[in-house]
Design a protein around this motif. Structure first.
Motif, PDB file in Angstrom:
ATOM      1  N   GLU A 229      24.381  50.275  38.803  1.00 24.82           N
ATOM      2  CA  GLU A 229      23.913  49.210  38.008  1.00 24.82           C
ATOM      3  C   GLU A 229      22.535  49.933  37.376  1.00 24.82           C
ATOM      4  N   GLN A 230      21.673  50.547  38.464  1.00 20.55           N
ATOM      5  CA  GLN A 230      20.646  51.323  37.914  1.00 20.55           C
ATOM      6  C   GLN A 230      20.802  52.476  37.208  1.00 20.55           C
ATOM      7  N   GLN A 231      21.979  53.336  37.528  1.00 16.78           N
ATOM      8  CA  GLN A 231      22.213  54.513  36.708  1.00 16.78           C
ATOM      9  C   GLN A 231      22.811  54.305  35.311  1.00 16.78           C
ATOM     10  N   GLN A 232      23.440  53.086  34.997  1.00 20.67           N
ATOM     11  CA  GLN A 232      24.484  52.936  34.049  1.00 20.67           C
ATOM     12  C   GLN A 232      23.560  53.213  32.776  1.00 20.67           C
ATOM     13  N   ALA A 233      22.680  52.986  32.849  1.00 17.28           N
ATOM     14  CA  ALA A 233      21.857  53.217  31.170  1.00 17.28           C
ATOM     15  C   ALA A 233      21.837  54.603  30.960  1.00 17.28           C
ATOM     16  N   ARG A 234      21.966  55.539  31.852  1.00 14.71           N
ATOM     17  CA  ARG A 234      22.143  57.135  31.583  1.00 14.71           C
ATOM     18  C   ARG A 234      23.619  57.703  31.455  1.00 14.71           C
ATOM     19  N   SER A 235      24.735  56.489  31.382  1.00 12.63           N
ATOM     20  CA  SER A 235      25.953  56.989  31.475  1.00 12.63           C
ATOM     21  C   SER A 235      26.815  56.214  31.012  1.00 12.63           C
ATOM     22  N   LEU A 236      27.595  56.410  29.826  1.00 12.45           N
ATOM     23  CA  LEU A 236      28.386  55.216  29.251  1.00 12.45           C
ATOM     24  C   LEU A 236      29.604  55.036  29.902  1.00 12.45           C
ATOM     25  N   GLU A 237      30.141  56.173  30.638  1.00 17.24           N
ATOM     26  CA  GLU A 237      31.316  56.252  31.349  1.00 17.24           C
ATOM     27  C   GLU A 237      31.002  55.353  32.653  1.00 17.24           C
ATOM     28  N   LEU A 238      29.877  55.453  33.300  1.00 16.46           N
ATOM     29  CA  LEU A 238      29.413  54.827  34.627  1.00 16.46           C
ATOM     30  C   LEU A 238      29.504  53.063  33.953  1.00 16.46           C
ATOM     31  N   SER A 239      28.812  52.920  32.989  1.00 14.76           N
ATOM     32  CA  SER A 239      28.779  51.495  32.570  1.00 14.76           C
ATOM     33  C   SER A 239      30.151  50.847  32.275  1.00 14.76           C
ATOM     34  N   LEU A 240      31.108  51.765  31.657  1.00 20.05           N
ATOM     35  CA  LEU A 240      32.478  51.006  31.495  1.00 20.05           C
ATOM     36  C   LEU A 240      33.185  50.987  32.989  1.00 20.05           C
ATOM     37  N   TRP A 241      33.115  51.798  33.841  1.00 21.06           N
ATOM     38  CA  TRP A 241      33.421  51.587  35.269  1.00 21.06           C
ATOM     39  C   TRP A 241      33.023  50.599  35.907  1.00 21.06           C
ATOM     40  N   LEU A 242      31.826  50.169  35.783  1.00 23.23           N
ATOM     41  CA  LEU A 242      31.183  48.743  36.195  1.00 23.23           C
ATOM     42  C   LEU A 242      31.866  47.633  35.572  1.00 23.23           C
ATOM     43  N   GLN A 243      32.182  47.835  34.052  1.00 22.35           N
ATOM     44  CA  GLN A 243      32.895  46.624  33.177  1.00 22.35           C
ATOM     45  C   GLN A 243      34.269  46.646  33.890  1.00 22.35           C
ATOM     46  N   ARG A 244      34.913  47.432  34.192  1.00 16.51           N
ATOM     47  CA  ARG A 244      36.388  47.397  34.595  1.00 16.51           C
ATOM     48  C   ARG A 244      36.339  46.699  36.178  1.00 16.51           C
ATOM     49  N   PHE A 245      35.331  47.247  36.821  1.00 13.87           N
ATOM     50  CA  PHE A 245      35.215  46.527  38.209  1.00 13.87           C
ATOM     51  C   PHE A 245      34.973  45.001  38.090  1.00 13.87           C
ATOM     52  N   LYS A 246      34.159  44.745  37.252  1.00 12.87           N
ATOM     53  CA  LYS A 246      33.822  43.214  37.138  1.00 12.87           C
ATOM     54  C   LYS A 246      34.955  42.394  36.442  1.00 12.87           C
ATOM     55  N   ASP A 247      35.752  43.182  35.418  1.00 14.17           N
ATOM     56  CA  ASP A 247      37.031  42.367  35.037  1.00 14.17           C
ATOM     57  C   ASP A 247      37.878  42.010  36.135  1.00 14.17           C
ATOM     58  N   ALA A 248      38.064  43.155  36.946  1.00 16.13           N
ATOM     59  CA  ALA A 248      39.077  43.304  38.082  1.00 16.13           C
ATOM     60  C   ALA A 248      38.790  41.968  39.031  1.00 16.13           C
ATOM     61  N   CYS A 249      37.466  41.800  39.473  1.00 22.67           N
ATOM     62  CA  CYS A 249      37.062  40.786  40.227  1.00 22.67           C
ATOM     63  C   CYS A 249      37.325  39.469  39.508  1.00 22.67           C
ATOM     64  N   TYR A 250      37.342  39.199  38.096  1.00 29.70           N
ATOM     65  CA  TYR A 250      37.576  37.864  37.659  1.00 29.70           C
ATOM     66  C   TYR A 250      38.842  37.614  37.622  1.00 29.70           C
ATOM     67  N   ASP A 251      39.692  38.970  37.694  1.00 34.09           N
ATOM     68  CA  ASP A 251      41.375  38.688  37.613  1.00 34.09           C
ATOM     69  C   ASP A 251      41.739  38.390  39.134  1.00 34.09           C
ATOM     70  N   VAL A 252      40.958  38.737  40.190  1.00 28.69           N
ATOM     71  CA  VAL A 252      41.164  38.525  41.345  1.00 28.69           C
ATOM     72  C   VAL A 252      41.007  36.916  41.872  1.00 28.69           C
ATOM     73  N   ASP A 253      39.646  36.490  41.062  1.00 28.23           N
ATOM     74  CA  ASP A 253      39.277  35.174  41.304  1.00 28.23           C
ATOM     75  C   ASP A 253      40.589  34.409  40.601  1.00 28.23           C
ATOM     76  N   ASP A 254      41.023  34.652  39.510  1.00 25.60           N
ATOM     77  CA  ASP A 254      42.000  33.873  38.817  1.00 25.60           C
ATOM     78  C   ASP A 254      43.499  33.796  39.737  1.00 25.60           C
TER      79      ASP A 254
END
Length: 848
Positions: A53-78
């Motif tokens: 989260e601290q580094q994502q501003a410098r890397s779009l790829e990292l930001s997208l990776w974080l988004q995928r992880f968050k979406d996966a968490c929501y899927d597991v919650d469902d």
């Protein structure tokens, strides 16, 4: 500045997977091993998320990776939710007395098909998380833990009230002089108070508004919090509500104008228009014309950040509110950060505090926020972290988030960040009941606790107290049972900025998968609803003006929003609730309040086994509650309005998870259900405006966990019936009791305590026109801390033994002329009984 919240979401998910409930589910369905794999992979990824989260501003790829992880968490919650829903269905099937009927109620529930489908879903979820875990290596992330959190290590004391404002005596006197000094001319004098955000304009206006000399000078005092769009109709509604307490939401402009004229006609009024942004002179003139009916001597004060607004509205030069002086800022900071005199023991912290105050640059909100933050820690390193933060070095534009606010947010524990950010879903200046907010947090799974026995409502109360003590919330009203809260504009801006990937609120649009949405159909067209509603967890639809075709719109929205946890349809002019509401299997909170045209609910609503909060207060057309309401077995909070004279047995009384039960405006209701004693977990019972209610059920005496009881405006209610005068052992749990508007009552019966002599902390009685005396048993309430007595005109004396109430901290007597006369300080006959009470208020007495 948007946050991903991946760390928070994964943390809540790990707590859920580790709970006893999840353990039972995994054993029952034979998926324990798969759940363990999910837990291990989630924990491994979460360990590096803070660094990501601290580094994502410098890397779009990292930001997208974080988004995928968050979406996966929501899927597991469902996925976990699906197991919980199936377990609840099994429970209902077990409880059902007529097996075939109940099985038909849940037709389509095949356990073999469910097992097969869920096995496939768990496999896919593990594969997805494994892939995300494998990808993290290429980003070279390191494990990080929260390091800058300032926890509440000790009990915090009450935040400073508005009356304890520092450094504004001169400003206050200037405004009071404007209000009191006579002027010539027909036009109502208007004084704009101008200053930057957070400098204390609203606080100054509140100070003047509540000044005793101002109260006695004006016949009417009106406070209006003005929204950004400056809608004339909404302003008229707010002015009338503030002036005479009348709710006029259903009136048109002409009707409102007439009520407003009657309200102001010939009266000297003082009005505050707080936080004005409208720069359109024509609209301002339209409002001013509506206010011309008041008497000579009426006054208006406006608070605004805009110099242009001041020029348009003011009839005299504006008052420029200056920054607080350094000395005043330091006094305010020390008052908030330390108990009185405690700063003398911490010279090192005071020196650091001086540096922090200098960086606040005279902005009161910044000082207040950081003083509130640091009041809970005496660790020097914590104070140095705040003083030396890099955030102070950022270039500050006029509308940027205050560094002090962002600093305070960064120091929140992770479990509070998401709760705070969620509040950005509300419009600016929105006032919310603290219980309402807790039910929304609970529905979204934000209230996890490591202590399995801690009630989620108690967790929510703890969170609210913490956000209040850190100045993220402001208390608008503090009632016996409910607190009304709001967020300062600048704090709301902060919440929006951190939540913009998650929340859409009133024209503040986000990118990505929106999870929480506030949509006002009277201001926005239905075509502007986001295309992807499938990710929504909270949806608040408003349609106060009936512009939308809700008969087709709402069923469509429901069919596109299958993962909703919260659905708010209050004041939507609904005539019926669509039957496809039963598709929302994960729904935990449903508000249908003030849809007065609905006559009945579809029985399919009883398919919602996950539902925890159901509110249909103000639905005055409801002819009958759903016949299968007993199947809502997870319900913890129920608010009922109905036209029924009697309630069905084996209905509400079967809802054994209920913690809060409210009967509101049940005009015809004569009796509650007799088997109320089955509600063994009930903590709060409120009965309001049930004008034909004649008695309370016997079982009320046998509610082992009841803590709050309120009975208000029930004209026919008889509380003195002999059959209720049964002895009860002193094992009650009641802490708060309020009785008002019960004219048949002549004396408080002892049974109403429900055996809670040792536990009752707050007692309030109001509008009891026939009560002559208070009972002598009041002296035995050893835990009583607050006693309020209002509008009891025949009450003439306090009972003997009041001096024995050594725990009593607060006593208020209003609208009781005979009693007030006896309670005059030092000279009143009853004064010796209450002289020990530190916080005593008694209104003016009539000497005649």
């Amino acid at each position: 500045m948007a946050e991903s919240f991946a760390f928070e979401i994964a943390g809540k998910l790990l707590e859920k997977l580790g709970s006893a409930a999840c353990e039972r589910i995994s054993l029952a369905w034979g998926v324990r091993e798969e759940f363990e794999k999910l837990k291990l992979t989630l924990a491994a990824i979460r360990a590096v998320v803070l660094d990501a989260e601290q580094q994502q501003a410098r890397s779009l790829e990292l930001s997208l990776w974080l988004q995928r992880f968050k979406d996966a968490c929501y899927d597991v919650d469902d996925l976990i939710d699906e197991f919980e829903i199936q377990a609840l269905r099994r429970l209902v099937l077990k409880r059902g007395s007529s097996g075939r009927k109940v099985r038909h109620f849940f037709s389509g529930s095949n356990p073999w098909a469910f097992n097969f489908r869920m096995g496939y879903k768990i496999k896919k979820a593990n594969e997805m998380l494994n892939k995300i875990a494998a990808e993290k290596a290429k980003f070279h992330l390191t494990e990080k833990h929260e390091t800058n959190v300032i926890h509440r290590e000790r009990e915090t004391y009450s935040f400073v009230k508005t009356s304890s404002v520092i450094g504004r005596d001169e400003a206050k006197q200037h405004l009071v002089n404007f209000l009191m000094n006579p002027t010539d001319g027909e036009d109502i004098p208007v004084l704009p108070t101008v200053g930057i955000g957070g400098i204390g304009k609203t606080t100054l206006a509140q100070l003047v508004f509540n000044e005793e000399s101002v109260k006695s000078h004006f016949e009417l005092r009106i406070w209006v919090c003005v929204t950004e769009d400056f809608d004339i109709k909404q302003l008229m509604i707010k002015i009338i509500k503030s002036a005479i307490g009348m709710n006029c939401k259903d009136m048109n402009k002409e009707e409102l104008h007439k009520v407003l004229q009657d309200c102001l006609n010939g009266k000297r009024f003082f009005m505050v228009l707080d936080d004005v942004w409208n720069e359109d002179k024509k609209i301002w003139s339209e409002l001013k014309d509506l206010l011309c009916g008041g008497a000579q001597g009426s006054r208006i004060i406006i608070t605004t950040r805009s110099r242009k607004v001041a020029t348009i509205t003011g009839t005299i030069p504006p008052y420029d509110l200056e920054h607080l002086s350094y000395d005043n800022c330091l006094s305010l900071f020390l008052k908030l950060a330390f108990k009185e005199g405690e700063e003398k023991q911490h010279d090192n912290l005071v020196r650091i505090g001086e540096g922090i105050v200098q960086k606040c640059k005279g902005v009161a909100l910044a000082v207040k926020t950081l003083g509130s933050l640091l009041c809970s820690t005496r660790v020097q390193h914590d104070w140095e972290l705040v003083r030396d933060s890099e955030l102070w070095k950022l270039k500050q534009e006029e509308n940027d988030i205050l560094p002090a606010l962002k600093l305070s947010y960064d120091h929140l524990p992770w479990y509070l960040k998401q709760c705070f950010a969620f509040c950005s879903v509300f419009p600016k200046d929105f006032e919310f009941n603290h219980l309402f907010l807790i039910s929304l947090w609970m529905a979204n799974g934000f209230l996890q606790s490591p202590n399995e026995n801690e009630e989620p409502e108690d967790v929510g109360n703890r969170y609210i107290q913490e956000l209040l003590s850190r100045s993220f919330f402001q208390q608008v009203e503090d009632g016996i049972f409910f607190s009304t809260l709001k967020m300062h504009d600048l704090v709301h801006d902060l919440a929006l900025s951190v939540a913009q990937n998650e929340v859409n609120s009133c024209n503040h649009y986000s990118t990505g998968n929106v999870r929480h949405l506030w949509f006002d159909l009277s201001k926005q067209d239905a075509s502007q609803l986001p295309n992807n509603l499938g990710c929504l967890q909270s949806l608040f639809l408003l349609d106060t003006e009936g512009k939308a075709d809700n008969e087709s719109l709402i069923p469509e929205v429901i069919s596109r929003s299958k993962h909703l946890r919260v659905l708010g349809l209050a004041e939507c002019n609904l005539e019926q609730l669509p039957s496809n509401i039963s598709y929302l299997k994960q729904l935990r909170c449903l508000s249908l309040a003030y849809n007065g045209n609905i006559k009945r609910f579809p029985n399919s609503i009883c398919n919602l086994q996950s539902l925890r909060t159901l509110d249909f207060s103000g639905c005055g057309g409801i002819e009958e509650l759903p016949k299968d309401i007993r199947y809502l077995i997870s319900l913890r909070e129920l608010t009922v309005t109905t036209k029924q004279t009697r309630l069905q047995e084996n209905g509400i009384s079967c809802l054994t998870c209920l913690r809060r039960l409210i009967f509101s405006e049940c005009e015809n209701l004569e009796k509650l259900f007799e088997d109320i004693q089955n509600l063994t977990a009930l903590r709060e019972l409120y009965i309001y405006e049930c004008h034909n209610l004649v008695s309370l059920p016997q079982g009320l005496k046998y509610l082992p966990t009841l803590e709050s009881l309120s009975i208000l405006n029930c004209e026919k209610l008889d509380l003195t019936m002999e059959e209720l005068e049964l002895e009860r052992e002193e094992d009650g749990s009641l802490r708060k009791l309020f009785i008002g508007g019960v004219p048949k009552l002549e004396s408080l019966p002892q049974w109403i305590l429900l055996g809670s002599t040792k536990t009752l902390q707050c007692l309030a009685i109001s509008n009891l026109e026939n009560v002559l005396t208070l009972p002598t048993w009041i002296q035995h309430l050893t835990s009583l801390q607050s006693l309020e007595i209002s509008i009891c005109p025949k009450l003439s004396v306090l009972p003997e033994g009041m001096q024995h109430l050594t725990a009593l901290k607060r006593l208020i007597i209003e609208g009781c002329p005979k009693l007030s006369k006896r309670c005059i300080e030092e000279t009143g006959e009853d004064w010796p009984k209450i002289a020990h009470v530190p916080d005593f208020y008694c209104d003016e007495t009539d000497d005649e």
